[in-house]
Design a protein around this motif. Structure first.
Motif, PDB file in Angstrom:
ATOM      1  N   MET A 160      -9.138  48.266  22.868  1.00 25.31           N
ATOM      2  CA  MET A 160      -8.527  49.077  21.686  1.00 25.31           C
ATOM      3  C   MET A 160      -8.847  50.492  22.121  1.00 25.31           C
ATOM      4  SD  MET A 160      -8.748  49.062  17.508  1.00 25.31           S
ATOM      5  CE  MET A 160      -9.817  50.499  17.089  1.00 25.31           C
ATOM      6  N   ILE A 161      -8.000  51.608  22.115  1.00 23.58           N
ATOM      7  CA  ILE A 161      -8.346  52.801  22.358  1.00 23.58           C
ATOM      8  C   ILE A 161      -8.705  53.464  21.297  1.00 23.58           C
ATOM      9  CG2 ILE A 161      -7.425  55.115  23.170  1.00 23.58           C
ATOM     10  CD1 ILE A 161      -5.442  53.252  24.840  1.00 23.58           C
ATOM     11  N   VAL A 162      -9.746  54.350  21.110  1.00 25.71           N
ATOM     12  CA  VAL A 162     -10.137  55.056  19.802  1.00 25.71           C
ATOM     13  C   VAL A 162      -8.963  55.765  19.313  1.00 25.71           C
ATOM     14  CG1 VAL A 162     -11.799  56.821  18.861  1.00 25.71           C
ATOM     15  CG2 VAL A 162     -12.383  55.133  20.677  1.00 25.71           C
ATOM     16  N   GLY A 163      -8.759  55.436  18.068  1.00 26.41           N
ATOM     17  CA  GLY A 163      -7.580  56.500  17.252  1.00 26.41           C
ATOM     18  C   GLY A 163      -6.271  55.631  17.366  1.00 26.41           C
ATOM     19  N   GLU A 164      -6.202  54.421  17.897  1.00 24.70           N
ATOM     20  CA  GLU A 164      -5.300  53.538  17.768  1.00 24.70           C
ATOM     21  C   GLU A 164      -5.409  52.325  17.234  1.00 24.70           C
ATOM     22  OE1 GLU A 164      -3.288  53.068  21.626  1.00 24.70           O
ATOM     23  OE2 GLU A 164      -3.012  55.229  21.994  1.00 24.70           O
ATOM     24  N   GLN A 165      -4.429  51.839  16.546  1.00 25.79           N
ATOM     25  CA  GLN A 165      -4.623  50.351  15.895  1.00 25.79           C
ATOM     26  C   GLN A 165      -4.631  49.318  16.716  1.00 25.79           C
ATOM     27  OE1 GLN A 165      -1.215  49.488  13.301  1.00 25.79           O
ATOM     28  NE2 GLN A 165       0.433  49.878  14.713  1.00 25.79           N
ATOM     29  N   ASP A 166      -5.316  48.306  16.190  1.00 27.84           N
ATOM     30  CA  ASP A 166      -5.822  47.279  17.119  1.00 27.84           C
ATOM     31  C   ASP A 166      -4.376  46.086  17.020  1.00 27.84           C
ATOM     32  OD1 ASP A 166      -6.985  45.311  18.625  1.00 27.84           O
ATOM     33  OD2 ASP A 166      -8.478  44.902  17.238  1.00 27.84           O
ATOM     34  N   ASN A 167      -4.460  45.114  17.724  1.00 31.05           N
ATOM     35  CA  ASN A 167      -3.225  44.147  17.829  1.00 31.05           C
ATOM     36  C   ASN A 167      -3.364  43.613  16.322  1.00 31.05           C
ATOM     37  OD1 ASN A 167      -2.775  44.840  20.197  1.00 31.05           O
ATOM     38  ND2 ASN A 167      -4.088  43.089  20.928  1.00 31.05           N
ATOM     39  N   LYS A 168      -2.093  43.057  15.842  1.00 33.04           N
ATOM     40  CA  LYS A 168      -1.965  42.496  14.660  1.00 33.04           C
ATOM     41  C   LYS A 168      -2.650  41.071  14.773  1.00 33.04           C
ATOM     42  CE  LYS A 168       1.691  40.473  11.595  1.00 33.04           C
ATOM     43  NZ  LYS A 168       3.212  40.150  11.484  1.00 33.04           N
ATOM     44  N   GLY A 169      -3.291  41.060  13.451  1.00 38.96           N
ATOM     45  CA  GLY A 169      -3.987  39.826  13.363  1.00 38.96           C
ATOM     46  C   GLY A 169      -3.273  38.774  12.339  1.00 38.96           C
ATOM     47  N   LYS A 170      -3.719  37.722  11.880  1.00 39.49           N
ATOM     48  CA  LYS A 170      -3.254  36.874  10.857  1.00 39.49           C
ATOM     49  C   LYS A 170      -3.319  37.468   9.461  1.00 39.49           C
ATOM     50  CE  LYS A 170      -4.943  32.485  12.990  1.00 39.49           C
ATOM     51  NZ  LYS A 170      -5.715  31.226  12.548  1.00 39.49           N
ATOM     52  N   ASN A 171      -2.345  37.148   8.590  1.00 36.58           N
ATOM     53  CA  ASN A 171      -2.119  37.557   7.401  1.00 36.58           C
ATOM     54  C   ASN A 171      -3.302  37.119   6.447  1.00 36.58           C
ATOM     55  OD1 ASN A 171      -1.606  38.228   4.555  1.00 36.58           O
ATOM     56  ND2 ASN A 171       0.454  38.131   5.080  1.00 36.58           N
ATOM     57  N   PRO A 172      -4.287  37.957   6.038  1.00 39.34           N
ATOM     58  CA  PRO A 172      -5.589  37.440   5.200  1.00 39.34           C
ATOM     59  C   PRO A 172      -5.048  36.992   4.079  1.00 39.34           C
ATOM     60  CG  PRO A 172      -5.196  39.811   5.152  1.00 39.34           C
ATOM     61  CD  PRO A 172      -4.368  39.355   6.061  1.00 39.34           C
ATOM     62  N   PHE A 173      -3.852  37.248   3.422  1.00 37.59           N
ATOM     63  CA  PHE A 173      -3.417  36.368   2.186  1.00 37.59           C
ATOM     64  C   PHE A 173      -2.822  35.003   2.375  1.00 37.59           C
ATOM     65  CE2 PHE A 173      -3.091  40.980   1.592  1.00 37.59           C
ATOM     66  CZ  PHE A 173      -3.799  41.334   0.478  1.00 37.59           C
ATOM     67  N   ASP A 174      -2.702  34.591   3.587  1.00 33.55           N
ATOM     68  CA  ASP A 174      -2.370  32.952   3.921  1.00 33.55           C
ATOM     69  C   ASP A 174      -3.548  32.256   3.477  1.00 33.55           C
ATOM     70  OD1 ASP A 174       0.012  33.498   5.255  1.00 33.55           O
ATOM     71  OD2 ASP A 174      -0.757  33.809   6.920  1.00 33.55           O
ATOM     72  N   CYS A 175      -4.707  32.804   3.436  1.00 32.05           N
ATOM     73  CA  CYS A 175      -5.909  31.711   3.126  1.00 32.05           C
ATOM     74  C   CYS A 175      -6.040  31.744   1.569  1.00 32.05           C
ATOM     75  CB  CYS A 175      -7.260  32.629   3.588  1.00 32.05           C
ATOM     76  SG  CYS A 175      -7.364  32.804   5.427  1.00 32.05           S
ATOM     77  N   PHE A 176      -5.417  32.354   0.756  1.00 32.17           N
ATOM     78  CA  PHE A 176      -5.490  32.110  -0.747  1.00 32.17           C
ATOM     79  C   PHE A 176      -4.251  31.433  -1.373  1.00 32.17           C
ATOM     80  CE2 PHE A 176      -8.012  35.608   0.520  1.00 32.17           C
ATOM     81  CZ  PHE A 176      -9.250  35.130   0.335  1.00 32.17           C
ATOM     82  N   THR A 177      -4.385  30.410  -2.073  1.00 35.92           N
ATOM     83  CA  THR A 177      -3.223  30.051  -2.857  1.00 35.92           C
ATOM     84  C   THR A 177      -3.181  30.263  -4.346  1.00 35.92           C
ATOM     85  OG1 THR A 177      -4.046  27.803  -2.915  1.00 35.92           O
ATOM     86  CG2 THR A 177      -2.934  28.240  -1.115  1.00 35.92           C
TER      87      THR A 177
ATOM     88  N   PHE B 175       1.813  45.569   5.726  1.00 38.01           N
ATOM     89  CA  PHE B 175       2.642  46.429   6.394  1.00 38.01           C
ATOM     90  C   PHE B 175       2.374  46.488   7.939  1.00 38.01           C
ATOM     91  CE2 PHE B 175       3.116  50.932   7.587  1.00 38.01           C
ATOM     92  CZ  PHE B 175       4.546  50.936   7.252  1.00 38.01           C
ATOM     93  N   GLU B 176       3.616  46.792   8.523  1.00 36.40           N
ATOM     94  CA  GLU B 176       3.365  46.595   9.886  1.00 36.40           C
ATOM     95  C   GLU B 176       4.007  47.829  10.473  1.00 36.40           C
ATOM     96  OE1 GLU B 176       4.737  43.746  13.563  1.00 36.40           O
ATOM     97  OE2 GLU B 176       4.396  42.960  11.464  1.00 36.40           O
TER      98      GLU B 176
END
Length: 64
Positions: free
Chosen positions: A1-18, A31-32
């Motif tokens: 990752m370059i400083v000042g830029e966003q990282d690659n999209k990861g998993k949706n953290p809300f997939d872990c909760f029901t 948001f993407e």
């Protein structure tokens, strides 16, 4: 990752909760941004915050 830029999209953290057997990610949208520079990403979020809130309101479970 370059400083000042966003990282690659990861998993949706809300997939872990029901709630009542459904993933919360069905109701909460991550948001993407199409931008990679953090400053533009924040501006993009600021420009779209009303739509994100409306999405949440329109997709909330009837039990909330």
């Amino acid at each position: 990752m370059i400083v000042g830029e966003q990282d690659n999209k990861g998993k949706n953290p809300f997939d872990c909760f029901t709630l009542n057997g459904e993933k919360i990610s069905e109701y909460i949208k991550c948001f993407e941004s199409s931008y990679s520079t953090i400053t533009y990403v924040y501006d993009d979020i600021k420009e779209n915050i009303e739509d994100l809130i409306e999405y949440g309101i329109n997709h909330k479970p009837s039990t909330w």
